[in-house]
Design a protein around this motif. Sequence first.
Motif, PDB file in Angstrom:
ATOM      1  N   THR A 128     -27.575  61.789  -4.286  1.00 55.23           N
ATOM      2  CA  THR A 128     -28.839  61.790  -3.552  1.00 55.23           C
ATOM      3  C   THR A 128     -30.015  61.714  -4.515  1.00 55.23           C
ATOM      4  OG1 THR A 128     -27.854  63.036  -1.762  1.00 55.23           O
ATOM      5  CG2 THR A 128     -30.254  63.117  -1.937  1.00 55.23           C
ATOM      6  N   LYS A 148     -44.967  64.606   2.000  1.00 58.28           N
ATOM      7  CA  LYS A 148     -44.499  63.878   3.178  1.00 58.28           C
ATOM      8  C   LYS A 148     -45.351  62.630   3.403  1.00 58.28           C
ATOM      9  CE  LYS A 148     -43.750  64.572   8.132  1.00 58.28           C
ATOM     10  NZ  LYS A 148     -43.990  65.483   9.276  1.00 58.28           N
ATOM     11  N   LYS A 190     -38.589  67.354  -1.953  1.00 58.50           N
ATOM     12  CA  LYS A 190     -38.367  68.298  -3.057  1.00 58.50           C
ATOM     13  C   LYS A 190     -38.317  67.589  -4.405  1.00 58.50           C
ATOM     14  CE  LYS A 190     -37.970  72.389  -1.125  1.00 58.50           C
ATOM     15  NZ  LYS A 190     -38.950  73.453  -1.473  1.00 58.50           N
ATOM     16  N   GLN A 217     -44.432  58.651   3.315  1.00 56.28           N
ATOM     17  CA  GLN A 217     -44.703  57.792   4.469  1.00 56.28           C
ATOM     18  C   GLN A 217     -45.583  56.612   4.096  1.00 56.28           C
ATOM     19  OE1 GLN A 217     -46.155  60.865   7.098  1.00 56.28           O
ATOM     20  NE2 GLN A 217     -44.231  60.913   8.267  1.00 56.28           N
ATOM     21  N   THR A 244     -38.850  56.967   4.516  1.00 54.58           N
ATOM     22  CA  THR A 244     -38.612  58.041   5.480  1.00 54.58           C
ATOM     23  C   THR A 244     -38.571  59.376   4.740  1.00 54.58           C
ATOM     24  OG1 THR A 244     -37.132  56.493   6.587  1.00 54.58           O
ATOM     25  CG2 THR A 244     -37.118  58.776   7.371  1.00 54.58           C
ATOM     26  N   PRO A 245     -39.419  60.331   5.110  1.00 52.74           N
ATOM     27  CA  PRO A 245     -39.408  61.620   4.397  1.00 52.74           C
ATOM     28  C   PRO A 245     -38.171  62.420   4.777  1.00 52.74           C
ATOM     29  CG  PRO A 245     -41.413  61.325   5.719  1.00 52.74           C
ATOM     30  CD  PRO A 245     -40.425  60.309   6.176  1.00 52.74           C
ATOM     31  N   SER A 246     -37.635  63.121   3.805  1.00 58.93           N
ATOM     32  CA  SER A 246     -36.524  64.038   4.076  1.00 58.93           C
ATOM     33  C   SER A 246     -36.713  65.218   3.142  1.00 58.93           C
ATOM     34  CB  SER A 246     -35.181  63.361   3.817  1.00 58.93           C
ATOM     35  OG  SER A 246     -34.967  63.245   2.428  1.00 58.93           O
ATOM     36  N   MET A 247     -36.028  66.303   3.449  1.00 62.65           N
ATOM     37  CA  MET A 247     -36.128  67.504   2.633  1.00 62.65           C
ATOM     38  C   MET A 247     -35.886  67.165   1.166  1.00 62.65           C
ATOM     39  SD  MET A 247     -35.582  70.896   1.984  1.00 62.65           S
ATOM     40  CE  MET A 247     -33.954  71.681   2.187  1.00 62.65           C
ATOM     41  N   GLN A 248     -34.764  66.486   0.916  1.00 62.85           N
ATOM     42  CA  GLN A 248     -34.375  66.149  -0.458  1.00 62.85           C
ATOM     43  C   GLN A 248     -35.450  65.304  -1.147  1.00 62.85           C
ATOM     44  OE1 GLN A 248     -32.513  66.102   2.205  1.00 62.85           O
ATOM     45  NE2 GLN A 248     -30.413  66.750   1.781  1.00 62.85           N
ATOM     46  N   ARG A 249     -35.930  64.297  -0.464  1.00 60.94           N
ATOM     47  CA  ARG A 249     -36.923  63.400  -1.057  1.00 60.94           C
ATOM     48  C   ARG A 249     -38.214  64.126  -1.376  1.00 60.94           C
ATOM     49  NH1 ARG A 249     -35.626  58.123   2.816  1.00 60.94           N
ATOM     50  NH2 ARG A 249     -33.880  57.386   1.556  1.00 60.94           N
ATOM     51  N   THR A 264     -32.533  58.678  -4.345  1.00 56.53           N
ATOM     52  CA  THR A 264     -33.945  58.945  -4.085  1.00 56.53           C
ATOM     53  C   THR A 264     -34.822  58.376  -5.198  1.00 56.53           C
ATOM     54  OG1 THR A 264     -33.381  60.938  -2.877  1.00 56.53           O
ATOM     55  CG2 THR A 264     -35.635  60.786  -3.709  1.00 56.53           C
TER      56      THR A 264
END
Lengths: 137, 137
Positions: free
Chosen positions: A53, A5, A21, A9, A14-19, A57
Motif C-alpha cells: 500500500t 483530504k 496518513k 481530492q 480518492t482519499p483513504s485513511m492510508q493515503r 500510494t
Amino acid sequence: MITYKKVLQDAGITPSMQRIKILEYLDKNRVHPSADTIYKALKKDMPTLSKTTVYNTLKTLVEHNVLTELSLYDNEIRYEYNQDQHIHFKCIECRKVYDIDKKYKCYKNEIIEGHKVLDHQVILKGVCKHCLEKRKK
Amino acid sequence: MITYKKVLQDAGITPSMQRIKILEYLDKNRVHPSADTIYKALKKDMPTLSKTTVYNTLKTLVEHNVLTELSLYDNEIRYEYNQDQHIHFKCIECRKVYDIDKKYKCYKNEIIEGHKVLDHQVILKGVCKHCLEKRKK
DNA sequence: ATCATTGCAAACACTTTGCATACGC
DNA sequence: GCGTATGCAAAGTGTTTGCAATGAT
C-alpha cells in the motif's frame, strides 16, 4: 485551512485513511524518507498497513504530482512533499540529505534540445558540516 | 597518446586486463551504462569475467575519481567517464539518458552552508524528442 | 611466498506482481 | 453490488559479501 483530504481530492486521488496518513507523514517529516522509512513509522499506529500500500500510494502521489521522487545514489527512491525550488546535498558519510536554499535556472516545462522537461533536480554530494567536524577529532 | 593503463596508474590503481577493458568500454560507449550492461557487453569477449569484478572495478574507479556515478531513478547506478561539465536528461518513456551541453553554476569543491561539495549533478526528467514524435502518431 | 585481484555462490535490499480480501459509495 | 483500495506472499532485480582460486611481482 487545507486538509490532506482536500490535497488528495484536488489532485484527483480518492482519499483513504492510508493515503492521508502517508501524505501527512511526508508533510510533517521533511527528511526525504524512503518507502520503507514511511512504512516503519506508520506501522506503529496502523498495524495492518502493508508495504504494498505504501508503494502503491507513493506511486499514485508521484503520478499526480503531489510528491517528487528523488534519486539519491542509495538505490532506493526517496520522496518529498516540498515543491519549492531548492537543491539537495547528500552526505556520503552519514547519508543524510539536506535541503539547500539556492536558486538555479530551472528548465521545468521547457523544451531543451527538443526534449520536454517535466522535472529538474540539482544534487550535491559530499561531506556534511557535522561529518567534517567529526573528522577533525 | 594516453592509454587506459596510464589512466589507471595515474589514478593510483593497479592496471589489470579486466580494469582496462571496463574503462575502455566506458570511454568508447558513452551511454551511461549500468554494471549489468557493461558485464553483458564484455562477457562476449571475456567469458570468464565475473559480475563481482565489474562491481569491484567500478567501485574502485569511482573512489579514485576516474568515473562518476549517476543516480537516475532506475534503482541502478549508471556510470560515466566523461568529466566535462554537462547536464543529464532522462526520458521517462524510453529510459534513455541524453547529455545536454548546458553550463551551470557548479559548487564542486566549494563549501556550501558548511558542507564540503565533492560532486554536483543536474538531472532533467521528461519526454525526449523521439518519444514526443511517437506520441503524435 | 605474498599480497591483491578475480570469480562463484549465497545473501541482501528495494521494488513489483498476482491474487484474494475488504472497503466505500 | 461493484469498482477500487488494501494486503499478503512470492518473485524479480540490482548489489554486496564471504571465501576460495588465481595471478603478478
